[in-house]
Design an enzyme around this catalytic site. Structure first.
Site, PDB file in Angstrom:
ATOM      1  N   ALA A 173       0.026   2.322   8.923  1.00  0.00           N
ATOM      2  CA  ALA A 173       0.952   1.701   7.987  1.00  0.00           C
ATOM      3  C   ALA A 173       1.038   2.508   6.707  1.00  0.00           C
ATOM      4  O   ALA A 173       0.041   3.018   6.199  1.00  0.00           O
ATOM      5  CB  ALA A 173       0.509   0.270   7.662  1.00  0.00           C
ATOM      6  N   CYS A 174       2.247   2.639   6.193  1.00  0.00           N
ATOM      7  CA  CYS A 174       2.524   3.148   4.860  1.00  0.00           C
ATOM      8  C   CYS A 174       1.858   4.517   4.629  1.00  0.00           C
ATOM      9  O   CYS A 174       2.085   5.450   5.378  1.00  0.00           O
ATOM     10  CB  CYS A 174       2.088   2.108   3.847  1.00  0.00           C
ATOM     11  SG  CYS A 174       3.128   2.045   2.397  1.00  0.00           S
ATOM     12  N   ALA A 175       1.013   4.631   3.606  1.00  0.00           N
ATOM     13  CA  ALA A 175       0.372   5.921   3.333  1.00  0.00           C
ATOM     14  C   ALA A 175      -0.530   6.343   4.483  1.00  0.00           C
ATOM     15  O   ALA A 175      -0.715   7.539   4.735  1.00  0.00           O
ATOM     16  CB  ALA A 175      -0.421   5.849   2.034  1.00  0.00           C
ATOM     17  N   GLY A 229       0.249   5.878   7.547  1.00  0.00           N
ATOM     18  CA  GLY A 229       1.183   6.482   8.486  1.00  0.00           C
ATOM     19  C   GLY A 229       1.558   7.891   8.105  1.00  0.00           C
ATOM     20  O   GLY A 229       1.740   8.765   8.968  1.00  0.00           O
ATOM     21  N   ALA A 235       0.824  -1.198   0.000  1.00  0.00           N
ATOM     22  CA  ALA A 235       0.000   0.000   0.000  1.00  0.00           C
ATOM     23  C   ALA A 235       0.856   1.244   0.000  1.00  0.00           C
ATOM     24  O   ALA A 235       1.124   1.825   1.035  1.00  0.00           O
ATOM     25  CB  ALA A 235      -0.907  -0.019   1.217  1.00  0.00           C
TER      26      ALA A 235
END
Length: 592
Positions: free
Chosen positions: A328-330, A332, A52
């Site tokens: 998580a990821c984007a 975050g 992602a």
């Protein structure tokens, strides 16, 4: 929840049909074809997936540009090309005489069949291919070019070399020829059927997962709970406590917007939500709506406002003045911007933050950054604005070419040449269950990437406040994956420049998504710790201590200091202000 909020999503709901869950990887006894890709193969492929990360995109124009750079480098280095061709001829002579020592990377699953070592013809065929590929890459290694130009050219070269791997053809794949004999020719029919189906129904790409084996809410995203809040942007799911006592301070999971939320509630035994509730952590999760072109104007502030509202819901239900957050990821990246806004507003409703495979300093080098030219980003923004959305499925298909060996040709050989079905692996299914991004939100993310807005104070302004991350003084727990090629661990490590509170950096031994789905019990799992964040990334790893097991257990001990002590678990979910709605995993997760 109001009747209006329920009705508002009814037209976009999609409930997956019931599927049987056979116990043998989807193969019928009469087929006579055993699955070639086992759990280890699927797990390795899962290490390579994009997961992602919608911040950077590239398209055919970028690929053509990479090919042009490759041609230019070769044209400017004629002597190197000639010299390397002589070396290739010598190595090819060694191959033909049986004296070559060339061997494939042990991680290259395409050449794992024993025939490649025991049969003289196939061993020479493999070594000839390896010699040719090595020779081409040697030319690039010696080219006088910038590192970015060289790596772009190497990407283009990999598209060419891996397309000509012998395993991609029937005659060059000994396993496929053996399969024809074993199945009395049926594997040819199965391979043709898989090929036609992928051409017609999967954008011409080989399927990475046998999606017949999974159903969200049946054998994925099954942790008990209920939707306690829904608005047009998100649902908030509260999970059922599994212990008599729980921590006073809950955790809110903020997932990435480009895939479904259940990466943190995957299969039973591999679900972080299940693990957290079984260890007394009161857990809530956001499930994003899958937007269409009708939501093209949703932007960064739309998602920030919705996140802020979700935090208020969790605080009201739990009775806690503040919450812990994990993203998580984007997701975050989005959460970090919100934390900057809360700090500017004097709002202390978030006590700590856990960030998983998240890059906050976008100047840190990543593989995707190779394609982050301003012209390319401007073109990506124009395309998504024209369509109204960025389609995650389209982007996922393109990004598989960043790892052509593991995400394209491995499945070409298995599905089309061998006539097998793809593996049934939960992470690969989740990865294929993509969503869309509204055009304006996509544009905001790309602009943030270019501006590196979190590193430089007051460069970004959201919800009426300038963002200065130096004012954010909350504890953080940051997880990266040592084999992550999307958000490289060294780039994640540079979050130390952005997060000014006490930071615990944890380096998992896995890749991008496998670092998130990291349940205890894996004998191969380990992670690295080092409290000295003043060190360079290389020095940090060199002096880090190695710990066997999953970071989940380490995180739980860290969480104890941020949980606010224990209290009796609530007798029921929700509250008077936020009554129970649909059972988990909710309604938005089924939208297509």
């Amino acid at each position: 929840m109001s009747d209006e909020s329920r009705t508002e999503t009814a037209g976009t709901e999609h409930v997956a049909p019931h599927v049987d869950l056979p116990g043998r990887d989807g193969f019928t006894p009469e087929s006579g074809v055993e699955p070639e890709l086992d759990h280890e193969d699927a797990s390795f492929a899962a290490e390579q997936i994009l997961g992602a990360n919608p911040l950077i995109g590239f398209d055919r124009a970028e690929i053509l540009d990479a090919l042009a750079r490759l041609a230019k480098l070769l044209a400017l280095e004629p002597q190197a090309v000639i010299r390397e061709q002589l070396g290739f001829a010598r190595e090819l002579f060694n191959v033909l005489t049986g004296s070559s020592r060339l061997a494939p990377d042990p991680k290259d699953r395409r050449f794992s069949h024993e025939v490649w070592q025991k049969n003289g013809f196939y061993k020479r065929l493999m070594q000839g291919f390896l010699a040719w590929r090595q020779s081409a890459n040697n030319v690039l290694d010696g080219a006088k070019a910038s590192s970015d130009d060289r790596e772009r050219a190497r990407f283009a070269l990999s598209l060419i070399t891996e397309a000509f791997a012998p395993t991609n053809s029937l005659l060059g794949n000994p396993g496929a020829l053996m399969r024809i004999s074993q199945t009395k020719g049926k594997s040819l029919l199965y391979g043709a059927r898989n090929f036609v189906d992928d051409m017609l129904n999967n954008g011409g790409m080989p399927r990475q997962v046998d999606d017949r084996k999974f159903q969200v809410g049946k054998n994925l995203a099954t942790t008990p709970g209920a939707v306690v809040f829904r608005n047009p942007v998100l649902e908030v799911i509260q999970y059922q406590p599994a212990t008599a006592e729980v921590y006073r301070r809950p955790v809110l999971v903020v997932p990435p917007q480009i895939n479904k939320f259940y990466v943190l509630d995957l299969s039973p035994g591999r679900s972080f939500a299940e693990y957290a509730t079984r260890n007394g952590v009161p857990t809530f999760a956001i499930s994003w709506r899958n937007p269409t072109a009708a939501q093209r104007d949703w932007n960064l502030e739309t998602y920030l406002t919705a996140c802020k509202q979700a935090i208020g819901v969790v605080r009201e239900i739990s009775g806690s003045q503040d919450v812990n957050a994990i993203a998580a990821c984007a997701g975050g990246f989005t959460l970090s911007i919100l934390l900057g806004h809360l700090a500017a507003s004097g709002d202390q409703s978030v006590h700590s933050v856990t960030l998983l495979v998240t890059v906050l300093d976008t100047e840190a080098p990543t593989q995707l950054g190779l394609f982050a030219s301003r012209t390319g980003i401007a073109a990506a923004i124009r395309r998504s604005r024209a369509a109204g959305v960025l389609d995650g499925a389209d982007m996922a298909r393109v990004f598989t070419w960043l790892r052509p060996n593991d995400l394209v040709w491995l499945f070409v050989a298995n599905n089309w040449v061998m006539g097998n079905r793809p593996p049934a692996f939960d992470i690969l299914y989740w990865n294929s269950d993509t969503t869309r991004l509204p055009a304006e939100f996509h544009a905001d993310l790309l602009k943030l990437f270019l501006d590196n807005s979190l590193v430089y104070p007051n460069r970004l302004k959201v919800l009426g406040t300038p963002i200065d991350m130096s004012k954010l003084a909350i504890d953080s727990y940051v997880v990266a994956g040592i084999t992550d090629h999307i958000t490289t661990w060294t780039a994640c490590y540079e979050s130390r420049k952005v997060l000014k509170g006490k930071m615990q950096f944890v380096l998992s031994s896995s890749g991008h998504v496998q670092s998130i789905v990291n349940p205890p019990g894996n004998s191969k799992a380990k992670y690295y710790l080092n409290d000295d964040l003043a060190l360079s990334a290389d020095n940090w790893l060199e002096t880090a201590t190695t710990h066997p097991g999953s970071w989940w257990d380490h995180w739980l001990k860290w969480y104890e200091a941020h949980g606010g002590g224990k209290r009796a678990a609530p007798a029921s979910l929700g509250s008077e202000a936020h009554p129970l709605g649909d059972p988990a995993p909710g309604r938005y997760v089924h939208q297509r």
